[in-house]
Design a protein around this motif. Structure first.
Motif, PDB file in Angstrom:
ATOM      1  N   VAL A 145     -24.265   1.573  37.677  1.00  0.00           N
ATOM      2  CA  VAL A 145     -22.908   1.951  38.103  1.00  0.00           C
ATOM      3  C   VAL A 145     -21.879   0.832  37.906  1.00  0.00           C
ATOM      4  CG1 VAL A 145     -23.675   3.693  39.750  1.00  0.00           C
ATOM      5  CG2 VAL A 145     -23.335   1.325  40.517  1.00  0.00           C
ATOM      6  N   GLU A 146     -22.296  -0.312  37.389  1.00  0.00           N
ATOM      7  CA  GLU A 146     -21.352  -1.391  37.150  1.00  0.00           C
ATOM      8  C   GLU A 146     -21.456  -1.850  35.696  1.00  0.00           C
ATOM      9  OE1 GLU A 146     -20.651  -4.062  40.981  1.00  0.00           O
ATOM     10  OE2 GLU A 146     -22.780  -3.726  40.629  1.00  0.00           O
ATOM     11  N   LEU A 147     -20.310  -1.885  35.036  1.00  0.00           N
ATOM     12  CA  LEU A 147     -20.239  -2.356  33.657  1.00  0.00           C
ATOM     13  C   LEU A 147     -19.578  -3.730  33.655  1.00  0.00           C
ATOM     14  CD1 LEU A 147     -21.069  -0.993  30.940  1.00  0.00           C
ATOM     15  CD2 LEU A 147     -18.649  -0.537  30.572  1.00  0.00           C
ATOM     16  N   ILE A 148     -20.224  -4.681  32.982  1.00  0.00           N
ATOM     17  CA  ILE A 148     -19.693  -6.035  32.906  1.00  0.00           C
ATOM     18  C   ILE A 148     -19.170  -6.249  31.495  1.00  0.00           C
ATOM     19  CG2 ILE A 148     -20.203  -8.492  33.110  1.00  0.00           C
ATOM     20  CD1 ILE A 148     -22.306  -5.942  34.954  1.00  0.00           C
ATOM     21  N   VAL A 149     -17.926  -6.690  31.396  1.00  0.00           N
ATOM     22  CA  VAL A 149     -17.216  -6.785  30.124  1.00  0.00           C
ATOM     23  C   VAL A 149     -16.761  -8.227  29.920  1.00  0.00           C
ATOM     24  CG1 VAL A 149     -15.233  -5.940  28.813  1.00  0.00           C
ATOM     25  CG2 VAL A 149     -16.416  -4.395  30.402  1.00  0.00           C
ATOM     26  N   GLY A 150     -17.070  -8.805  28.756  1.00  0.00           N
ATOM     27  CA  GLY A 150     -16.620 -10.158  28.429  1.00  0.00           C
ATOM     28  C   GLY A 150     -15.626 -10.138  27.295  1.00  0.00           C
ATOM     29  N   ASP A 151     -14.534 -10.902  27.411  1.00  0.00           N
ATOM     30  CA  ASP A 151     -13.505 -10.833  26.372  1.00  0.00           C
ATOM     31  C   ASP A 151     -13.203 -12.202  25.748  1.00  0.00           C
ATOM     32  OD1 ASP A 151     -11.434 -12.203  27.830  1.00  0.00           O
ATOM     33  OD2 ASP A 151     -10.758 -10.335  28.748  1.00  0.00           O
ATOM     34  N   GLN A 152     -12.387 -12.164  24.716  1.00  0.00           N
ATOM     35  CA  GLN A 152     -12.106 -13.371  23.937  1.00  0.00           C
ATOM     36  C   GLN A 152     -11.239 -14.377  24.676  1.00  0.00           C
ATOM     37  OE1 GLN A 152     -10.730 -12.646  19.917  1.00  0.00           O
ATOM     38  NE2 GLN A 152     -12.374 -11.182  19.487  1.00  0.00           N
ATOM     39  N   SER A 153     -10.538 -13.941  25.711  1.00  0.00           N
ATOM     40  CA  SER A 153      -9.724 -14.880  26.487  1.00  0.00           C
ATOM     41  C   SER A 153     -10.549 -15.665  27.498  1.00  0.00           C
ATOM     42  CB  SER A 153      -8.601 -14.128  27.204  1.00  0.00           C
ATOM     43  OG  SER A 153      -9.117 -13.356  28.286  1.00  0.00           O
ATOM     44  N   GLY A 154     -11.833 -15.304  27.643  1.00  0.00           N
ATOM     45  CA  GLY A 154     -12.714 -16.015  28.566  1.00  0.00           C
ATOM     46  C   GLY A 154     -12.899 -15.340  29.910  1.00  0.00           C
ATOM     47  N   ILE A 155     -12.383 -14.113  30.059  1.00  0.00           N
ATOM     48  CA  ILE A 155     -12.506 -13.396  31.330  1.00  0.00           C
ATOM     49  C   ILE A 155     -13.736 -12.496  31.312  1.00  0.00           C
ATOM     50  CG2 ILE A 155     -11.404 -11.752  32.896  1.00  0.00           C
ATOM     51  CD1 ILE A 155      -8.706 -12.655  31.844  1.00  0.00           C
ATOM     52  N   ILE A 156     -14.462 -12.481  32.425  1.00  0.00           N
ATOM     53  CA  ILE A 156     -15.537 -11.518  32.662  1.00  0.00           C
ATOM     54  C   ILE A 156     -15.023 -10.500  33.680  1.00  0.00           C
ATOM     55  CG2 ILE A 156     -17.853 -11.184  33.604  1.00  0.00           C
ATOM     56  CD1 ILE A 156     -18.564 -13.970  32.602  1.00  0.00           C
ATOM     57  N   HIS A 157     -15.088  -9.226  33.322  1.00  0.00           N
ATOM     58  CA  HIS A 157     -14.615  -8.137  34.169  1.00  0.00           C
ATOM     59  C   HIS A 157     -15.807  -7.372  34.726  1.00  0.00           C
ATOM     60  CE1 HIS A 157     -10.603  -8.521  32.145  1.00  0.00           C
ATOM     61  NE2 HIS A 157     -11.364  -8.858  31.123  1.00  0.00           N
ATOM     62  N   LEU A 158     -15.792  -7.090  36.009  1.00  0.00           N
ATOM     63  CA  LEU A 158     -16.812  -6.261  36.653  1.00  0.00           C
ATOM     64  C   LEU A 158     -16.159  -4.936  37.029  1.00  0.00           C
ATOM     65  CD1 LEU A 158     -17.541  -9.399  37.342  1.00  0.00           C
ATOM     66  CD2 LEU A 158     -19.234  -8.355  38.845  1.00  0.00           C
ATOM     67  N   TRP A 159     -16.576  -3.879  36.354  1.00  0.00           N
ATOM     68  CA  TRP A 159     -15.985  -2.548  36.532  1.00  0.00           C
ATOM     69  C   TRP A 159     -16.989  -1.638  37.206  1.00  0.00           C
ATOM     70  CZ3 TRP A 159     -15.371   1.405  31.983  1.00  0.00           C
ATOM     71  CH2 TRP A 159     -14.716   2.549  32.448  1.00  0.00           C
ATOM     72  N   HIS A 160     -16.662  -1.200  38.430  1.00  0.00           N
ATOM     73  CA  HIS A 160     -17.536  -0.291  39.169  1.00  0.00           C
ATOM     74  C   HIS A 160     -17.182   1.140  38.769  1.00  0.00           C
ATOM     75  CE1 HIS A 160     -19.796   1.585  42.407  1.00  0.00           C
ATOM     76  NE2 HIS A 160     -20.255   0.389  42.764  1.00  0.00           N
ATOM     77  N   LEU A 161     -18.124   1.833  38.157  1.00  0.00           N
ATOM     78  CA  LEU A 161     -17.829   3.145  37.579  1.00  0.00           C
ATOM     79  C   LEU A 161     -17.633   4.236  38.627  1.00  0.00           C
ATOM     80  CD1 LEU A 161     -20.395   3.034  34.638  1.00  0.00           C
ATOM     81  CD2 LEU A 161     -17.957   2.531  34.550  1.00  0.00           C
ATOM     82  N   LYS A 162     -18.202   4.076  39.809  1.00  0.00           N
ATOM     83  CA  LYS A 162     -18.036   5.098  40.846  1.00  0.00           C
ATOM     84  C   LYS A 162     -16.715   4.946  41.586  1.00  0.00           C
ATOM     85  CE  LYS A 162     -22.702   6.647  41.986  1.00  0.00           C
ATOM     86  NZ  LYS A 162     -23.686   6.828  43.083  1.00  0.00           N
ATOM     87  N   THR A 163     -16.377   3.721  41.941  1.00  0.00           N
ATOM     88  CA  THR A 163     -15.180   3.489  42.757  1.00  0.00           C
ATOM     89  C   THR A 163     -13.963   3.088  41.918  1.00  0.00           C
ATOM     90  OG1 THR A 163     -15.674   1.143  43.073  1.00  0.00           O
ATOM     91  CG2 THR A 163     -16.675   2.707  44.627  1.00  0.00           C
ATOM     92  N   ASN A 164     -14.222   2.731  40.661  1.00  0.00           N
ATOM     93  CA  ASN A 164     -13.191   2.217  39.750  1.00  0.00           C
ATOM     94  C   ASN A 164     -12.665   0.845  40.172  1.00  0.00           C
ATOM     95  OD1 ASN A 164     -12.317   3.143  37.216  1.00  0.00           O
ATOM     96  ND2 ASN A 164     -10.237   3.438  37.968  1.00  0.00           N
ATOM     97  N   HIS A 165     -13.322   0.230  41.159  1.00  0.00           N
ATOM     98  CA  HIS A 165     -12.974  -1.122  41.570  1.00  0.00           C
ATOM     99  C   HIS A 165     -13.293  -2.103  40.442  1.00  0.00           C
ATOM    100  CE1 HIS A 165     -12.597  -4.618  44.238  1.00  0.00           C
ATOM    101  NE2 HIS A 165     -13.722  -5.060  43.717  1.00  0.00           N
ATOM    102  N   ASN A 166     -12.430  -3.082  40.220  1.00  0.00           N
ATOM    103  CA  ASN A 166     -12.751  -4.100  39.218  1.00  0.00           C
ATOM    104  C   ASN A 166     -12.336  -5.478  39.700  1.00  0.00           C
ATOM    105  OD1 ASN A 166     -10.069  -4.943  37.634  1.00  0.00           O
ATOM    106  ND2 ASN A 166      -9.949  -2.740  38.093  1.00  0.00           N
ATOM    107  N   GLU A 167     -13.121  -6.457  39.304  1.00  0.00           N
ATOM    108  CA  GLU A 167     -12.871  -7.856  39.623  1.00  0.00           C
ATOM    109  C   GLU A 167     -12.952  -8.683  38.352  1.00  0.00           C
ATOM    110  OE1 GLU A 167     -15.447  -9.280  42.670  1.00  0.00           O
ATOM    111  OE2 GLU A 167     -15.007  -7.626  44.061  1.00  0.00           O
ATOM    112  N   GLN A 168     -12.386  -9.879  38.400  1.00  0.00           N
ATOM    113  CA  GLN A 168     -12.391 -10.754  37.236  1.00  0.00           C
ATOM    114  C   GLN A 168     -12.834 -12.157  37.632  1.00  0.00           C
ATOM    115  OE1 GLN A 168      -8.473 -10.830  35.537  1.00  0.00           O
ATOM    116  NE2 GLN A 168      -8.409  -8.623  35.143  1.00  0.00           N
ATOM    117  N   LEU A 169     -13.479 -12.844  36.691  1.00  0.00           N
ATOM    118  CA  LEU A 169     -13.740 -14.262  36.872  1.00  0.00           C
ATOM    119  C   LEU A 169     -13.654 -14.952  35.527  1.00  0.00           C
ATOM    120  CD1 LEU A 169     -17.471 -15.163  37.093  1.00  0.00           C
ATOM    121  CD2 LEU A 169     -16.810 -12.787  36.962  1.00  0.00           C
ATOM    122  N   ILE A 170     -13.327 -16.242  35.551  1.00  0.00           N
ATOM    123  CA  ILE A 170     -13.205 -17.033  34.330  1.00  0.00           C
ATOM    124  C   ILE A 170     -14.154 -18.228  34.465  1.00  0.00           C
ATOM    125  CG2 ILE A 170     -11.660 -18.346  32.827  1.00  0.00           C
ATOM    126  CD1 ILE A 170      -9.328 -16.722  34.005  1.00  0.00           C
TER     127      ILE A 170
END
Length: 337
Positions: A145-170
């Protein structure tokens, strides 16, 4: 043939083993794992192959390329894709499946992660998670239920698919996140970047609607050049990292010490890797157009798979028992439900 090699051959033959490779020569190859013989070559004419993933039922392979995902039948002689997913404007760099094969997730250079319902006849993307930089990698938590996404700017995104809650860390300023992995038990998360650094977190929470909490654990200098991929072994005791420094390195998760460096003179960049289900062997894909099977214990090459004309940038491997293939086109399923 020595006893060790014979034992390895018998082990491979007894299992329903699938090894699939793809790369810059616009082909996808299915290999006979125990012999190193290519069983089938499929054309991927539209673009290079950026990522490969075998469906949970082991009947099909998903290939991510430029603006599309192509689904091919693994068994049979059809060299053409049987399903085509379109609608993305740039390279798709990551692809994976929910454990029951109900939906697929992708990440791409159009600054998005996407959810695709495999049981819908529309072949359209159901949900989009937009970020501010091109996506390099996507990883699904074992809780599904959680998708973790890494991008070119250096941010890691945690996307909760049930609640749509998301957090970021660098983890590190001005360092592109290249690959993210979570071990099968959901205890550790690793991320590698273009500076050759690896960050390790221990994970807590992640049950029900509760988001996973990341607790910083280690920062490791894993390679002296660009890191490309990281993956945990199925038994969660090992972590492999690959790099532009022409090596794959294996680390113990008990203390994240280096236990093996896998290299050979011709290897060049090592783009991808996968463990066997018993965590005793590792497969790698590299820029010299070869995939290799290595012994984790000895660091020796046990098998080589040669046939691509250019760099192999993706591989998919499975030696697990397949699921019952009943997920394509059976009505809609949304991961939020």
């Amino acid at each position: 043939m020595d006893a060790h090699r014979q034992q390895l051959d018998e082990w491979i033959k007894e299992k329903e083993v699938l090894l699939v490779t793809g790369g810059y020569d616009h082909t996808i190859k299915i290999w006979q794992a125990h012999s190193g013989v290519c069983k089938q070559t499929m054309q991927h004419a539209d673009s290079q192959v950026n990522a490969l993933e075998i469906t949970p039922d082991k009947h099909r392979i998903a290939s991510a390329g430029y603006k599309h995902i192509r689904i091919y039948d693994i068994h049979g002689n059809n060299p053409n894709p049987v399903i085509n997913y379109e609608g993305v404007s740039k390279n798709i760099v990551g692809v994976g499946f929910q454990e029951d094969g109900k939906w697929m997730f992708t990440g791409g250079e159009d600054c998005s992660a996407r959810i695709w319902d495999l049981r819908s006849r529309t072949l359209m993307c159901q949900r989009i998670f937009q970020v501010s930089a091109p996506v390099n990698c996507v990883c699904l938590h074992p809780n599904q239920v959680e998708l973790i996404v890494g991008d070119q700017s250096g941010i890691i995104h945690l996307w909760h698919l049930k609640t749509n809650h998301n957090e970021q860390l660098i983890p590190e300023i001005d360092a592109s996140v290249q690959s993210i992995a979570i071990d099968s038990e959901g205890n550790y998360m690793a991320a590698v970047n273009n500076k050759g650094h690896c960050y390790i977190w221990t994970l807590t929470g992640g049950l029900g609607d509760e988001p996973t909490k990341l607790n910083p654990k280690h920062r490791i200098e894993i390679h002296n050049r660009y890191a490309l991929k990281c993956k945990f072994s199925p038994d969660s005791t090992l972590l492999v990292t690959t790099s532009a420094d022409q090596t794959a390195r294996i680390w113990k998760t008990s203390d994240f010490s280096l236990i093996q460096e896998l290299k050979t003179d011709s290897q060049r960049w090592v783009w991808d890797a996968a463990f066997t289900s018993d965590s005793k062997y590792l497969l790698t894909a590299s820029s010299d157009g070869a995939a290799r099977l290595w012994s984790v214990e000895t660091g020796a090459i046990e098998r080589e798979y040669s046939g691509h004309q250019k760099a192999i940038t993706a591989l998919a491997f499975s030696d697990q028992v397949p699921l019952n293939p009943q997920y394509f086109y059976e009505g809609s399923n949304d991961p939020a439900n």
